[in-house]
Design an enzyme around this catalytic site. Structure first.
Site, PDB file in Angstrom:
ATOM      1  N   GLU A  16     -32.281 -91.615  54.484  1.00 25.03           N
ATOM      2  CA  GLU A  16     -32.684 -90.301  53.983  1.00 25.03           C
ATOM      3  C   GLU A  16     -32.198 -89.226  54.955  1.00 25.03           C
ATOM      4  O   GLU A  16     -32.166 -89.433  56.166  1.00 25.03           O
ATOM      5  CB  GLU A  16     -34.209 -90.261  53.854  1.00 25.03           C
ATOM      6  N   LYS A  51     -37.408 -89.535  44.087  1.00 26.99           N
ATOM      7  CA  LYS A  51     -38.654 -89.864  44.785  1.00 26.99           C
ATOM      8  C   LYS A  51     -39.848 -89.438  43.955  1.00 26.99           C
ATOM      9  O   LYS A  51     -39.937 -88.311  43.467  1.00 26.99           O
ATOM     10  CB  LYS A  51     -38.687 -89.178  46.153  1.00 26.99           C
ATOM     11  N   CYS A  72     -38.565 -92.355  51.943  1.00 28.63           N
ATOM     12  CA  CYS A  72     -39.527 -91.811  52.901  1.00 28.63           C
ATOM     13  C   CYS A  72     -40.703 -92.766  53.076  1.00 28.63           C
ATOM     14  O   CYS A  72     -40.511 -93.933  53.374  1.00 28.63           O
ATOM     15  CB  CYS A  72     -39.963 -90.419  52.464  1.00 28.63           C
TER      16      CYS A  72
END
Length: 570
Positions: A321, A389, A441
């Site tokens: 990321e 996400k 994440c």
């Protein structure tokens, strides 16, 4: 007698201070059970100490003692929030405010646990007599002089069966509160108590049935049973063998969990095929990520690191990321560089990148929706899959109530937020034939999200993350410890590609097989890691684990049990 001798330890103020100190100690021991330092054994005694500090207190006093312990626990374990390199008018107000606010919120959960458990030990109500939870007996005394605190009296006054039910109910209540914490206000499932045991591989195999909550339950049940056993030993010095009955059942449960775990580890067949994967860890400082004037410079550093890594043969290249400084699909220079890289080396590539699309509800100020996404690029240079996400970080990726409270933007490092995705997306490689699914994440700390990302033919999971927000701290290790359980719950390897650690992979039994270390011997520097990831055997059935099939039913059962016991008590 001197002044010291005139001050009684058992006077109310002194006794309360000692309780508060014991609660703080319990909170610090809980924090120390997680990495770093990761002294897992402390988790088995800390809940007992926290509750013991409040024995004999009820209502606000017990809640306050539990809250103090919980606050010490979270302030110590979440210290890395202070390392976020964000300054508000040259003052580190944002990180400090976030650290204190988040710790103050999550400390409510251990406080509620202490309060509800001490309330269940109350003797002076008609309800307890009606349900027979406690049997009144003469109050035990220590050496015939000093009375025990009331809560200890109530524990000792119970029958063995009632004490056992109380310990089981206390463990269920702990799990119930962890379930709520993982879901309320988008959820904060960081550091569930069971995750502290991530290195006890045989024991934690029970997570394939009950999830990480099953390990939390075992730890708290044992801790409360040890508390009862300790009280029995001290109160009945002439019959010390009575303590054994207090820990008989949790010891049997631990033995059963270990037996199950060793069998799982012993009967794992060797893989018949594997995939060579290269993980890039660029270690980009967060301040540099926010500096748009140096975007191209840091992108070239990631490219150069990738070219160096690709001098070794690989099937799949993975970037973390925040490695892409701009919208990968729409920035012409970045798009060209990426497609040239995969074509030249004939390699599949998974990257994390922001993305954008026309808003479904455009306004004057916002005609686009922005996403935190991951992409799969084919060796031919095509973007073949995109995952958005689903669970966004509060104040890091979205600002709650920003429309009504716009001043909140002043305390965060983001000017606007992302739009969440609504589903898992498989990433399918055709040559070789491999199927994976990505998380972004801290999504790998959510058991439910990982579970929905795994299909019957999913070979492994990938998590792209950026813990560069928190410098070189324990956050990277705590994150990885929690993520270990996603591999066990779904019986799939988990690859973690991070900006500054922990980059590596976990096998289907939760063992950290490889971890990237830099030249200094730390997990935080730049470099790359090459790994052979075992794959599923084609044309063979791969039955789901009980957890993947049924989800958090054990956790919901604990929530129901805790609710029933509290309803009966109230």
């Amino acid at each position: 007698m001197g002044k010291l001798g005139q001050v009684s330890f058992f006077r109310p103020n002194s006794w309360l201070r000692s309780r508060c100190l014991l609660a703080v100690l319990a909170g610090l021991l809980l924090a120390a059970s997680f990495p770093k330092p990761g002294l897992a054994g402390l988790a088995w005694v800390a809940p007992a100490l926290l509750l013991g500090a409040a024995l004999g207190k009820r209502g606000w006093e017990s809640f306050r003692i539990g809250y103090l312990g919980g606050l010490a626990y979270y302030l110590a374990s979440l210290y890395w929030l202070l390392l976020i390199p964000y300054r508000w008018h040259s003052i580190p107000l944002g990180p400090a405010l976030g650290w204190v606010s988040l710790s103050a919120y999550v400390a409510l959960y251990p406080a509620a646990w202490v309060w509800l458990l001490t309330m269940s030990l109350s003797r002076n109500t008609n309800t307890s007599a009606r349900f027979g939870f406690l049997r009144k007996r003469p109050e035990p005394r220590l050496a015939g002089t000093l009375p025990w605190p009331g809560g200890a009296v109530n524990v000792l006054a119970c029958s063995w069966g009632r004490r056992t039910l109380w310990a089981i109910g206390g463990a269920a209540l702990w799990v119930a509160l962890e379930m709520i914490r993982a879901r309320l206000f988008t959820g904060f499932p960081w550091n569930p108590l069971g995750a502290s045991q991530y290195q006890l591989i045989p024991l934690i195999q029970v997570a394939s049935i009950a999830g990480v909550y099953g390990v939390s339950f075992l730890v708290v049940w044992t801790s409360l049973s040890l508390l009862s056993a300790g009280l029995m030993v001290v109160s009945r010095p002439t019959s010390r063998s009575t303590w054994a009955g207090e820990i008989l059942l949790p010891a049997a449960a631990i033995a059963a969990a270990l037996h199950f775990g060793f069998r799982q580890l012993a009967f794992e067949p060797p893989p018949l095929r594997s995939l060579k994967v290269t993980l890039i860890q660029p270690s980009i400082p967060q301040t540099l990520i926010w500096d748009s004037s140096r975007d191209w410079e840091r992108f070239q550093e990631v490219l150069q690191l990738s070219r160096l890594a690709l001098t070794n043969r690989t099937d799949l290249l993975i970037w973390p990321e925040s490695a892409i400084p701009n919208l990968a699909q729409w920035d012409a220079d970045i798009y060209t560089a990426l497609t040239n890289l995969v074509r030249q080396h004939h390699v599949w590539l998974i990257i994390g990148s922001d993305d954008a699309a026309p808003s479904t509800r455009p306004s004057r100020d916002n005609e686009l929706e922005f996403y935190n996404a991951s992409f799969l690029l084919s060796p031919e240079g095509e973007f073949v899959a995109r995952y958005i996400k689903r669970n966004l970080v509060i104040f890091g990726e979205y600002i709650p109530l920003a429309r009504w409270l716009p001043f909140l933007k002043w305390f965060t490092p983001i000017g606007s937020g992302f739009t969440p995705g609504d589903r898992a997306v498989p990433f399918a490689l055709t040559t070789p034939k491999v199927k994976t699914s990505t998380l972004i994440c801290f999504e790998d700390t959510f058991p439910g999200l990982a579970r929905t990302a795994v299909d019957e033919d999913t070979d492994f999971l990938v998590n792209l993350t950026n813990n560069g927000w928190f410098g070189e701290s324990a956050a990277q290790w705590q994150h990885a410890a929690t993520a270990v359980f996603r591999a066990i719950e779904n019986h799939r390897p988990l690859i973690r590609c991070s900006n500054n650690g922990l980059t590596g992979w976990v096998d289907a039994h939760g063992r950290l097989r490889q971890v990237f270390y830099d030249a200094r011997g730390t997990i935080y520097g730049p470099g790359f890691l090459i790994a052979d990831i075992p794959l599923l055997t084609p044309d063979q059935p791969h039955p789901p684990t009980p957890y993947r099939q049924y989800g958090d039913r054990f956790g919901w059962a604990c929530l129901a049990l805790a609710g029933l016991l509290l309803a009966a008590r109230l």
